[in-house]
Design an enzyme around this catalytic site. Structure first.
Site, mmCIF file in Angstrom:
data_model
loop_
_atom_site.group_PDB
_atom_site.id
_atom_site.type_symbol
_atom_site.label_atom_id
_atom_site.label_comp_id
_atom_site.label_asym_id
_atom_site.label_seq_id
_atom_site.Cartn_x
_atom_site.Cartn_y
_atom_site.Cartn_z
ATOM 1 C CE LYS A 77 -1.852 2.733 2.669
ATOM 2 N NZ LYS A 77 -1.722 3.954 1.941
ATOM 3 C CB CYS B 140 12.740 8.874 9.276
ATOM 4 S SG CYS B 140 13.545 7.799 7.995
ATOM 5 C CD GLU C 143 12.964 3.776 8.594
ATOM 6 O OE1 GLU C 143 12.910 4.773 9.301
ATOM 7 O OE2 GLU C 143 12.993 4.081 7.342
ATOM 8 C CD GLU D 128 9.902 12.454 12.469
ATOM 9 O OE1 GLU D 128 9.080 11.606 12.780
ATOM 10 O OE2 GLU D 128 10.933 11.889 11.717
#
Ligand code: ADP
Length: 491
Positions: free
Chosen positions: A188, A297, A263, A394
């Site tokens: 997906k 990331c 992750e 973040e």
């Protein structure tokens, strides 16, 4: 492949917008579509088939059948490797189109798509092609008259859910080890950037992968993604994205006890000691944060600079950040494009506001560009303290927080004072300092005098709440295999 960046680049025609199940392109069962938006113009690029539970169910059945009954199940490992090589060949042959499609859908500069994303995709596919016939077990000396050996067998049907920041590269990181080990896939892609994955699906068919081995269902997370996570026919979920989404996925997957690899996010410390090559460290600080519009990331979003060089370092860094070329990602000279969508753009601007309100000094940037597109100026905050939200959260955008430190013990303590642990970097000419920091920092990747150096052979993943399992390298193969122990009675 040679990159001739003096060329003029333009948006390619979109060739594929449907769902791939069992080697066939189809509309969604519901007939619904969703738009994918151009982040430069804010206009619809294409309507894409919107997969949901019913489409996921069909895709999982196809993947299960391919895993258990199809030619894939009995194919020689070396032939699986050849198919991966063939796919890499086709990516090379379609390099111009795929890199331009990535830039169109994601907004990243064409120079980055061509110099980073596409070469890394090709390298990753070839790296795992080489592994396909080198995955083996051990013979084990046990007590008694027995012969015991282990085998690494493919885990089965893998649901793979990926984000929008490196759309095609995330596909390669997921497909490489899954296909090398003999798993089958329901992928997906992110709703913001489905187009390159779908075009790659066409190349999968052209390469000759048996039907059902790779299925692609575009759609939204809480619908298509959730159905994949809950489906009892799926053995494993590999997810890259937000840590909060991973918590939802972990909970949903608990009902069927799926294998999970994650992750996730980070707030990576990038530490500059006074004895470093400061020009190299400035370039590394800029690249480590602003590359890919800050949408990495592992972005070095907490920049710790030793107090004695802090002032001169920040002055030069600000000059460098403010000279980044923000604009049309199809121009070869552009170094920063728009953020991927309105939601990210709004989130980043709200963090910039929090930084300003909280008393940090905004030394450059801090504003969106006027007019259409999700463009945000490269932004550098100084006088940042550890408790400010711009130092803890973040942001996933072009916002760098600079903090100052006095000594090694202090910076290690502060670098580790976070729930994240994806990456870290240290800049110093003193090899002892480099080793002390690399050993003490709680992060899955540590760069010394460099940043964002990736290689298909080098494992990548997070400590703490930044992930579970590793991508890339030999390590990723463990995520896609189950170990079988066979014991024969020789008596
Ligand atoms: P981001 O905030 O960066 O978009 P997300 O974690 O929300 O990161 O998205 C990464 C991927 O996870 C996307 O493909 C998205 O559709 C998917 N996703 C989001 N929510 C869920 C969910 N509840 N279940 C499964 N997949 C999800």
């Amino acid at each position: 492949m040679a990159v001739t960046d003096t060329k003029t680049f333009t948006a390619p025609k979109v060739k594929q917008t449907k769902i791939l199940i069992n080697g066939e392109w189809r509309d969604s069962v519901s007939g619904k579509t969703f738009p994918t938006i151009n982040p430069v113009t804010e206009e619809v690029i294409a309507e894409v088939a919107e997969g949901d539970k019913a489409d996921i169910d069909l895709a999982v059945k196809a993947a299960r059948n391919a895993f258990e009954n199809g030619p894939w199940a009995t194919m020689d490992a070396r032939d699986r490797g050849q198919l991966l090589h063939r796919l890499a060949d086709l990516v090379e042959e379609n390099f111009d189109e795929l890199s331009a499609l990535e830039t169109l859908d994601n907004g990243k500069p064409i120079s980055d798509s061509r110099a980073a994303d596409l070469p890394l995709v090709i390298d990753c596919l070839r790296y795992y092609a080489g592994w396909a016939d080198k995955i083996h077990g051990q013979t084990i000396p046990v007590r008694g008259n027995y012969f015991t050996y282990t085998k690494r067998e493919p885990t089965g049907v893998c649901g793979q859910i990926i984000p929008w920041n490196f759309p095609l590269l995330m596909v390669a990181w997921k497909w490489g080890p899954a296909l090398a080990t003999g798993c089958t896939i329901v992928m997906k892609p992110a709703e913001q950037t489905p187009l390159t994955c779908l075009r790659l699906g066409e190349l999968v068919i052209e390469a000759g992968f048996p039907e059902g081995v790779i299925n692609i269902v575009p759609g939204y997370g809480p619908t298509a993604g959730d159905a994949l996570v809950r489906h009892p026919g799926v053995d494993k979920i590999a997810f890259t994205g937000d840590s909060n989404t991973a918590k939802i996925i972990m909970s949903a997957a608990s009902q069927t006890l799926k294998r999970l690899t994650f992750e996730l996010g980070g707030k990576s410390p990038n530490v500059v000691f006074a004895d470093a090559d400061l020009d190299a460290a400035i370039a590394g600080a800029e690249f480590g944060l602003f590359f890919n519009q800050g949408q990495c990331c592992c972005a070095g979003s907490r920049l710790f600079v030793e107090e004695s060089v802090h002032e001169q370092f920040v002055e030069k860094l600000v000059q460098q950040a403010s000279s980044r070329k923000l604009g049309d990602p199809f121009l070869a000279e552009t170094t920063q494009g728009p953020q991927v969508d309105k939601a990210q753009y709004d989130k980043i601007l709200s963090y910039i506001e929090k930084g300003k309100q909280g008393g940090a000094a905004c030394l450059t940037g801090g504003e969106p560009l006027e007019g259409k597109g999700y463009f945000i100026e490269p932004t550098v905050f100084a006088n940042v303290t550890d408790d400010m939200e711009i130092a803890t959260d973040e942001i996933f955008g072009p916002v760098l927080s600079v903090l100052s430190f006095k000594d090694m013990d202090e910076v290690i303590r502060r670098a580790n004072d976070t729930n994240f642990g994806l990456a870290a970097a240290v800049w110093t000419k003193d090899v002892n300092k480099a080793h002390i920091f690399a050993s003490a920092v709680r992060a899955g990747t540590v760069w010394v005098n460099c940043y964002d150096v990736f290689d298909a052979a080098a494992p990548f993943g997070g400590f703490k709440q930044s992930g579970m399992g590793r991508e890339l390298g030999e390590a990723a193969l463990a995520n896609y295999t189950d170990l079988k122990t066979v014991t024969m009675n020789l008596g």
